[in-house]
Design a protein around this motif. Structure first.
Motif, PDB file in Angstrom:
ATOM      1  N   VAL A  31      -9.055  -9.006  13.732  1.00 51.79           N
ATOM      2  CA  VAL A  31      -8.918  -8.043  12.645  1.00 51.79           C
ATOM      3  C   VAL A  31     -10.002  -8.401  11.639  1.00 51.79           C
ATOM      4  N   LEU A  58       0.738  -7.430   9.641  1.00 55.20           N
ATOM      5  CA  LEU A  58      -0.473  -6.622   9.738  1.00 55.20           C
ATOM      6  C   LEU A  58      -0.369  -5.396   8.843  1.00 55.20           C
ATOM      7  N   ASP A  62      -4.214  -1.530  10.689  1.00 52.64           N
ATOM      8  CA  ASP A  62      -4.578  -2.521  11.706  1.00 52.64           C
ATOM      9  C   ASP A  62      -3.592  -2.484  12.863  1.00 52.64           C
TER      10      ASP A  62
END
Length: 89
Positions: A31, A58, A62
């Motif tokens: 990420v 997250l 994402d």
């Protein structure tokens, strides 16, 4: 021999979650250019699943991007499976 760790990409606190004592490196999720979790596939009769284990919560965008990428992976690597799913641990 100690493994070389690139702390720019993989934080030291996550090394043991990515690399096993036997030197196996698990599949990783990136990420924004940083290792943010691991992934693995599970196959059973008629289904294929990608399980993502993030190291921290997250962002929604994402998570959506990882789910889309997981579905593309399953379409390419397990097209014979009737059921595809992406799960988050």
């Amino acid at each position: 021999m100690r493994p070389v760790v690139v702390s720019r990409v993989l934080a030291r606190e996550h090394v043991r979650r990515v690399m096993t004592a036997n030197g196996i490196v698990r599949g990783t999720v990136l990420v924004d250019g940083f290792v943010a979790g691991t992934w693995r596939t599970d196959r059973a009769r008629g289904s294929a699943v990608v399980e993502v284990a993030p190291f921290a919560p997250l962002a929604s965008a994402d998570r959506d991007a990882l789910e889309a990428e997981g579905r593309r992976l399953l379409a390419a690597s397990g097209p014979e499976a009737g059921h595809h799913d992406v799960r988050f641990a």
